[in-house]
Design a protein around this motif. Sequence first.
Motif, PDB file in Angstrom:
ATOM      1  N   ILE A 151       0.837  -1.205   0.000  1.00 32.26           N
ATOM      2  CA  ILE A 151       0.000   0.000   0.000  1.00 32.26           C
ATOM      3  C   ILE A 151       0.868   1.249   0.000  1.00 32.26           C
ATOM      4  O   ILE A 151       0.590   2.227  -0.691  1.00 32.26           O
ATOM      5  CB  ILE A 151      -0.960  -0.016   1.203  1.00 32.26           C
ATOM      6  N   PHE A 152       1.958   1.216   0.747  1.00 27.27           N
ATOM      7  CA  PHE A 152       2.868   2.359   0.816  1.00 27.27           C
ATOM      8  C   PHE A 152       3.849   2.366  -0.352  1.00 27.27           C
ATOM      9  O   PHE A 152       4.193   3.428  -0.874  1.00 27.27           O
ATOM     10  CB  PHE A 152       3.633   2.339   2.135  1.00 27.27           C
ATOM     11  N   ALA A 153       4.268   1.177  -0.775  1.00 22.59           N
ATOM     12  CA  ALA A 153       5.251   1.087  -1.852  1.00 22.59           C
ATOM     13  C   ALA A 153       4.711   1.631  -3.164  1.00 22.59           C
ATOM     14  O   ALA A 153       5.442   2.224  -3.960  1.00 22.59           O
ATOM     15  CB  ALA A 153       5.700  -0.365  -2.033  1.00 22.59           C
ATOM     16  N   GLY A 154       3.411   1.443  -3.401  1.00 20.20           N
ATOM     17  CA  GLY A 154       2.820   1.969  -4.620  1.00 20.20           C
ATOM     18  C   GLY A 154       2.881   3.482  -4.694  1.00 20.20           C
ATOM     19  O   GLY A 154       2.916   4.060  -5.770  1.00 20.20           O
ATOM     20  N   LEU A 155       2.927   4.122  -3.532  1.00 24.00           N
ATOM     21  CA  LEU A 155       2.987   5.575  -3.467  1.00 24.00           C
ATOM     22  C   LEU A 155       4.402   6.106  -3.325  1.00 24.00           C
ATOM     23  O   LEU A 155       4.757   7.142  -3.892  1.00 24.00           O
ATOM     24  CB  LEU A 155       2.161   6.067  -2.270  1.00 24.00           C
ATOM     25  N   LEU A 156       5.211   5.391  -2.552  1.00 24.89           N
ATOM     26  CA  LEU A 156       6.531   5.899  -2.158  1.00 24.89           C
ATOM     27  C   LEU A 156       7.665   5.373  -3.015  1.00 24.89           C
ATOM     28  O   LEU A 156       8.772   5.910  -2.966  1.00 24.89           O
ATOM     29  CB  LEU A 156       6.805   5.549  -0.690  1.00 24.89           C
ATOM     30  N   GLY A 157       7.435   4.311  -3.772  1.00 26.90           N
ATOM     31  CA  GLY A 157       8.503   3.748  -4.584  1.00 26.90           C
ATOM     32  C   GLY A 157       8.650   2.259  -4.344  1.00 26.90           C
ATOM     33  O   GLY A 157       7.825   1.645  -3.679  1.00 26.90           O
TER      34      GLY A 157
END
Length: 225
Positions: free
Chosen positions: A213-219
């Motif tokens: 969920i965070f990786a899709g936004l943060l890299g």
Amino acid sequence: MKSAVVVFPGLNRDRDMVTALEKIGGTPPVVVWHKDAELPDVDLIVIPGGFSYGDYLRAGAIAARSPMMDTIRERAEKGVHVLGVCNGFQILTEAGLLPGVLMRNASLKFVCKEVKLSVANANTPFSKEYASGQVFRCPIAHHDGNYFADAETLKSIEDNGQVVFRYAEDTNPNGSINDIAGITNAKGNVLGMMPHPENLIEPAHGGEDGRGIFAGLLGPVNTYG
């Protein structure tokens, strides 16, 4: 990507969220108190979980009236990504940034355990690291997570692909209609979800299921040695 975590009185998951954003994105987020005069220019705004203002009136109702929410609404309208987790989801619905409401759990009890989530829409910035239909684990901890929307609203969000995550494998912990665990706005840049992905992002947590969920936004997803 620059991120900010907005803190209201009574929230208790802000440190967990700050840690997750820094570990996955590599850069610590800006922590903003809800009464701060300005919100820095960021690409992602996160409202973490807890019990803002003690959940008086309704969960998230008082926080939703904070002037900071006007700023967040303006940023969202300009395309900035907004993520609300647990109480953050409740605040986003109370502020009108997301449709529907979060009611008391059907059991009328606080529930804290692990559930299974399925990816209903993998074509969002928040879910693109997962495959459509993928099932993954995620912790929950809430008393008012029972998502409800009237028939017209429900049909609209279902038809528009705004339901991103559903409780899977008979693990719906709160009675949410259509097993809904997380939704976006019509534009797709605001996500609210009841489960806590920030609490399952590294081996010390017992798994990394929430990292996507965070990786899709943060890299790209960082790995641990």
